[in-house]
Design an enzyme around this catalytic site. Structure first.
Site, PDB file in Angstrom:
ATOM      1  N   ALA A 184       0.831  -1.126   0.019  1.00 49.72           N
ATOM      2  CA  ALA A 184      -0.172  -0.023  -0.017  1.00 49.72           C
ATOM      3  C   ALA A 184       0.788   1.282   0.062  1.00 49.72           C
ATOM      4  CB  ALA A 184      -0.957   0.082   1.166  1.00 49.72           C
ATOM      5  N   GLU A 381      11.792  -2.778  -8.577  1.00 51.21           N
ATOM      6  CA  GLU A 381      11.837  -1.724  -7.412  1.00 51.21           C
ATOM      7  C   GLU A 381      12.066  -0.582  -7.857  1.00 51.21           C
ATOM      8  OE1 GLU A 381      10.820  -2.671  -4.366  1.00 51.21           O
ATOM      9  OE2 GLU A 381      10.872  -4.757  -4.119  1.00 51.21           O
TER      10      GLU A 381
END
Length: 418
Positions: A184, A381
Site C-alpha cells: 500500500a 523496485e
C-alpha cells in the site's frame, strides 16, 4: 464531469491528515560492515515493532529502518553495544509526512483545476481518481482500450484492469501483464503503472510497435484498501485491510500459493510480512491469481512494480537456486537496467530476488513464473524518494519516465523473442 468529481473528492478530504501521524518516529540508516553485523540486523528485523524499509545483501548499501519513540533508546543501545555504525536520517517522520501530505493535496488541486487531461504526474492520485481515469480512456479510445472490473477488494472497492491493443481487431494475441500497488505505501508504483498506460494509450503513435502483436493488461492498484488507508490514516501501512487474528491485513506479496510461507514471511498477524491465514486468503491476491491463470499460454511477460531500491529481480524468491531459464530472465532484466543507465545514469541491480535481497516465499513473481507459466517474470523496485517510500511530488515525473524507459526496453526484448 470527471474534473468536477475529482475536485469534490479532493475538497472533501482537504483537511484530514493521517490519524497515525508518526510523531517522533525516527528513520535510521545502518551501515553493516561485515556478516556479523548483517546477521544482527536480520535478528532485529524479526521484531515487529521495527519497520525495516529495506535490507540489501550488499555491505556497500545501508539498511534503513523506522523506529517508534518508545523503542528508540533500546534500539540505539543495541547498535552501540556492538559498535554498529548508524545515522539518524529523519528525526521526526511525522512532521515529514505531514508536509508531504499537504504538498500532495495542493498539487492534486492544481492539477485538477488546470489539467489538459484527466490524470497528472505532479501528484499522487487517490484510487477513485485512478479508476475514473481508466474509464475516461475506455470512452475516448474505445477501439483500443477495454476496462473491466475484475473483482472487489475486501472493503468493496472496484479493482479494475485496462487492456490496451492497437485496435486491429485481432484476437488471441500474446500478453504483457503489469500490476502495481500490492504494497500500500509504495505510491510511486501505481504512478509508474499509470505512466505506462498514458504512454501506450495517449501517446500511442511513437509506441505503436509495442502493441503490434501484443496486448498489455495493466492492474494499477492491486491493494486499493491499503492504498486508501495510507492516504487517510497511516501513511506507512503496507498490507491489505482484511482482519487477521488480533490485527488487520496480510502482506499480499507473501500470500501466493507457491512455496507459501516457507521462508521470509511471518506467521504473526501483526507483522508487516504476515503471510495470511492461508495461501490466497485475500480477495485481492485471488484476483491477481485468476488473471494470471486466465492468461496461461498467452502471458509472456509478468511485471510487478514495487518500491524501493533500484532493483530488477527475477525468480526465485524462495530459494537461492536459479531456475533453468535464468539466462532468459536475466537478459530481459539487463536490457531494462542498461536502458535506464544510458538514459539517466541511474544504476539498477539485476539478479534473483533471494541472491540480491533476501529470501521471501509466496511472491507474485514466483507464482506467475512457476504456476501461470509466464516465461518472463520480473519485479521492478523503483527508486527511493524522500526517506524511501515517500517521494516528493516533484520526483514523480522523473521517476516514472525513467521507469518507462526500462519497461519499454524489457518489453522490446520480449516482443522479439516470445
Amino acid at each position: 464531469m470527471f474534473i468536477k468529481t475529482c475536485l469534490l473528492l479532493l475538497l472533501c478530504g482537504i483537511v484530514s491528515l493521517s490519524a497515525h501521524g508518526y510523531e517522533g518516529y525516527k528513520i535510521y540508516d545502518i551501515n553493516a560492515r561485515n556478516s556479523f553485523e548483517k546477521q544482527l540486523l536480520l535478528r532485529l528485523a524479526n521484531n515487529d515493532d521495527y519497520d525495516f524499509f529495506d535490507m540489501p545483501r550488499s555491505l556497500e548499501a545501508a539498511t534503513r529502518v523506522m523506529v517508534q519513540p518508545k523503542d528508540q533508546e533500546a534500539f540505539e543501545q543495541t547498535l552501540q553495544r556492538f559498535s554498529v555504525d548508524y545515522m539518524v536520517l529523519d528525526e521526526n517522520m511525522g512532521n515529514t509526512l505531514q508536509q508531504d501530505q499537504l504538498e500532495n493535496k495542493s498539487q492534486r488541486l492544481m492539477s485538477q483545476r488546470g489539467a489538459d487531461r484527466s490524470i497528472s504526474f505532479t501528484a499522487f492520485h487517490r484510487h477513485a481518481e485512478i479508476n475514473a481515469y481508466l474509464d475516461e480512456l475506455a470512452k475516448a479510445y474505445a477501439s483500443r482500450v477495454r476496462v473491466e472490473t475484475v473483482g472487489k477488494s475486501y472493503e468493496g472497492r472496484d479493482i479494475k484492469t485496462i487492456t490496451i491493443s492497437n485496435g486491429d481487431g485481432k484476437s488471441g494475441k500474446n500478453v504483457i501483464f503489469l500490476d502495481a500497488g500490492i504494497h500500500a505505501r509504495e505510491w510511486i508504483a501505481p504512478a509508474g503503472a499509470l505512466y505506462v498506460i498514458y504512454q501506450l494509450v495517449e501517446n500511442f503513435i511513437p509506441n505503436a510497435d509495442l502493441l503490434k502483436n501484443y496486448e498489455w493488461v495493466i492492474l494499477p492498484v492491486v491493494n486499493p484498501d491499503g492504498y486508501e488507508y495510507t492516504h487517510t490514516d497511516s501513511r506507512m501501512w503496507r498490507k491489505t485491510r482484511k482482519p487477521a487474528g488480533t490485527c488487520k491485513g496480510t502482506d499480499g506479496n507473501r500470500n501466493f500459493d507457491f512455496h507459501w510461507g516457507e521462508v521470509g514471511a511471518s506467521s504473526s498477524s501483526c507483522a508487516d510480512t504476515y503471510k495470511g491465514q492461508t495461501a490466497f486468503s485475500e480477495p485481492e491476491t485471488q484476483i491477481v491469481r485468476d488473471l494470471l491463470l486466465g492468461l496461461t499460454g498467452r502471458g509472456k511477460f509478468y511485471l510487478t512494480l514495487h518500491s524501493y531500491g533500484n532493483y530488477l529481480l527475477y525468480p526465485w524468491g524462495w530459494t537461492s537456486d536459479l531456475p533453468s531459464s535464468w539466462r532468459a530472465l536475466d537478459e530481459v532484466a539487463q536490457a531494462g537496467a542498461a536502458a535506464i543507465k544510458s538514459s539517466t545514469g541511474t544504476k539498477y541491480t539485476v539478479g534473483s530476488s533471494t541472491n540480491v535481497l533476501y529470501a521471501a516465499a509466496g511472491g507474485s513473481d514466483d507464482y506467475a513464473f512457476a504456476t501461470a507459466k509466464f516465461p518472463i517474470s520480473i519485479t521492478m523496485e523503483l527508486p527511493a524518494g524522500g526517506t524511501g517510500f515517500n517521494p516528493s511530488t516533484a520526483q514523480i515525473l522523473p521517476f516514472v519516465t525513467e521507469t518507462w524507459t526500462g519497461i519499454k526496453a524489457m518489453a522490446k526484448v520480449v516482443l522479439n523473442k516470445y
